[in-house]
Design a protein around this motif. Sequence first.
Motif, PDB file in Angstrom:
ATOM      1  N   ARG A  33       9.501  -8.137   9.669  1.00 14.58           N
ATOM      2  CA  ARG A  33       7.943  -7.614   9.443  1.00 14.58           C
ATOM      3  C   ARG A  33       7.719  -7.736   7.854  1.00 14.58           C
ATOM      4  N   PRO A  34       6.575  -8.520   7.798  1.00 16.66           N
ATOM      5  CA  PRO A  34       5.988  -8.732   6.329  1.00 16.66           C
ATOM      6  C   PRO A  34       5.503  -7.432   5.844  1.00 16.66           C
ATOM      7  N   ALA A  35       5.674  -7.353   4.604  1.00 11.59           N
ATOM      8  CA  ALA A  35       4.924  -6.194   3.839  1.00 11.59           C
ATOM      9  C   ALA A  35       3.613  -6.385   3.657  1.00 11.59           C
ATOM     10  N   MET A  36       2.787  -5.396   3.939  1.00 12.44           N
ATOM     11  CA  MET A  36       1.232  -5.295   4.029  1.00 12.44           C
ATOM     12  C   MET A  36       0.946  -5.018   2.369  1.00 12.44           C
ATOM     13  N   VAL A  37       0.248  -5.918   1.527  1.00 10.84           N
ATOM     14  CA  VAL A  37       0.255  -5.684   0.167  1.00 10.84           C
ATOM     15  C   VAL A  37      -1.331  -6.151  -0.198  1.00 10.84           C
ATOM     16  N   ARG A  38      -1.724  -5.399  -1.236  1.00 11.86           N
ATOM     17  CA  ARG A  38      -2.882  -5.966  -2.026  1.00 11.86           C
ATOM     18  C   ARG A  38      -2.232  -6.688  -3.305  1.00 11.86           C
ATOM     19  N   VAL A  39      -3.012  -7.888  -3.577  1.00 17.18           N
ATOM     20  CA  VAL A  39      -2.628  -8.830  -4.459  1.00 17.18           C
ATOM     21  C   VAL A  39      -3.567  -8.846  -5.544  1.00 17.18           C
ATOM     22  N   GLY A  40      -3.251  -8.953  -6.878  1.00 17.27           N
ATOM     23  CA  GLY A  40      -4.091  -9.101  -7.997  1.00 17.27           C
ATOM     24  C   GLY A  40      -4.506 -10.530  -8.210  1.00 17.27           C
ATOM     25  N   ALA A  85       4.371 -15.601  -0.002  1.00 16.88           N
ATOM     26  CA  ALA A  85       3.976 -15.745   1.400  1.00 16.88           C
ATOM     27  C   ALA A  85       4.782 -15.631   2.520  1.00 16.88           C
ATOM     28  N   ASP A  86       6.054 -16.236   2.188  1.00 19.85           N
ATOM     29  CA  ASP A  86       7.180 -15.731   3.281  1.00 19.85           C
ATOM     30  C   ASP A  86       7.554 -14.557   3.643  1.00 19.85           C
ATOM     31  N   LEU A  87       7.194 -13.424   2.582  1.00 19.78           N
ATOM     32  CA  LEU A  87       7.702 -12.196   2.971  1.00 19.78           C
ATOM     33  C   LEU A  87       6.454 -11.081   2.906  1.00 19.78           C
ATOM     34  N   HIS A  88       5.487 -11.344   2.389  1.00 19.76           N
ATOM     35  CA  HIS A  88       4.375 -10.490   2.086  1.00 19.76           C
ATOM     36  C   HIS A  88       3.308 -10.947   2.976  1.00 19.76           C
ATOM     37  N   GLU A  89       2.390 -10.111   3.472  1.00 17.33           N
ATOM     38  CA  GLU A  89       1.072 -10.177   4.089  1.00 17.33           C
ATOM     39  C   GLU A  89      -0.194  -9.735   3.101  1.00 17.33           C
ATOM     40  N   ALA A  90      -0.657 -10.565   2.583  1.00 16.39           N
ATOM     41  CA  ALA A  90      -1.856 -10.099   1.720  1.00 16.39           C
ATOM     42  C   ALA A  90      -3.197  -9.626   2.556  1.00 16.39           C
ATOM     43  N   VAL A  91      -3.681  -8.308   2.173  1.00 16.54           N
ATOM     44  CA  VAL A  91      -4.650  -7.997   3.092  1.00 16.54           C
ATOM     45  C   VAL A  91      -5.852  -7.399   2.326  1.00 16.54           C
ATOM     46  N   GLU A 149      -0.636  -2.741  -4.924  1.00 21.58           N
ATOM     47  CA  GLU A 149      -0.322  -1.600  -3.918  1.00 21.58           C
ATOM     48  C   GLU A 149       0.394  -2.084  -2.802  1.00 21.58           C
ATOM     49  N   VAL A 150       1.364  -1.359  -2.332  1.00 20.67           N
ATOM     50  CA  VAL A 150       2.154  -1.775  -0.908  1.00 20.67           C
ATOM     51  C   VAL A 150       1.705  -0.895  -0.026  1.00 20.67           C
ATOM     52  N   LEU A 151       0.755  -1.374   1.029  1.00 17.96           N
ATOM     53  CA  LEU A 151       0.443  -0.364   1.956  1.00 17.96           C
ATOM     54  C   LEU A 151       1.289  -0.250   3.021  1.00 17.96           C
ATOM     55  N   GLN A 152       2.103  -1.238   3.401  1.00 15.54           N
ATOM     56  CA  GLN A 152       3.439  -0.815   4.471  1.00 15.54           C
ATOM     57  C   GLN A 152       4.554  -1.746   3.914  1.00 15.54           C
ATOM     58  N   LYS A 153       5.702  -1.243   3.993  1.00 16.07           N
ATOM     59  CA  LYS A 153       6.925  -1.747   3.452  1.00 16.07           C
ATOM     60  C   LYS A 153       7.429  -2.898   4.596  1.00 16.07           C
ATOM     61  N   GLY A 154       7.913  -3.933   4.112  1.00 16.60           N
ATOM     62  CA  GLY A 154       8.396  -5.136   5.247  1.00 16.60           C
ATOM     63  C   GLY A 154       9.715  -5.024   4.957  1.00 16.60           C
ATOM     64  N   TYR A 155      10.272  -5.675   6.299  1.00 20.30           N
ATOM     65  CA  TYR A 155      11.849  -5.540   6.386  1.00 20.30           C
ATOM     66  C   TYR A 155      12.209  -6.956   6.875  1.00 20.30           C
TER      67      TYR A 155
END
Length: 205
Positions: A197-204, A164-170, A183-189
């Motif tokens: 910027r957090p990485a926008m991801v889908r989580v299982g 949660a500190d680096l990723h944003e689950a959408v 799936e990574v919808l947008q890379k983070g940096y």
Amino acid sequence: MSEQAPNHQYDTKDPKAAQSNIEHDESILESTIEEFDPASNSGDEATIKNDINLDAFQARIAELEDEVKSAKEGQARANAEAYNAQRRMEQETEKSKKFALQKFAKELLEVVDNLERAIVSVQQDDDADDAIMEGVKLTHKSLLNVLNKHGVQVVDPQGEKFNADLHEAVGIDPNAEADTVGEVLQKGYTLHDRLLRPAMVRVGQ
């Protein structure tokens, strides 16, 4: 006890006699002063006086030593505070230098995203020019190298545990394991380990 000074009037008509009487009286006066002079008293009285003076000197020495000790402690505290203030200032300056490009770097990420979209689009076009594809890839790589040089790092967490500190689950990825990034919808940096910027991801699930 010395003899008392005679009570007489000097003969002003006979200077020699008057001078003799004066000298005699002065001699008696001197002997009287010496008799009552503390310096000429007994050895016990002198010892007492010396002891008193010695105690006073020792007390004053102890007082001065305490003052010197306090002054040294105060100086040491002042030096420590000055050193700490200097260190804090240096750290703040270094921190400011590190993150001065934060806003600028974040805006450049949009350019990186557009280049990546262009690469994907060209790859899907069978009629795309290979030279254009190579040019876009080189531009993308050069831009990432510049960002990396200034402390910007990519966060591409596909297949990693969700953070949660680096990723944003959408959304949810049904093909991914539980609590794992699919799936990574947008890379983070990150910029010097600070999230840019957090990485926008889908989580299982």
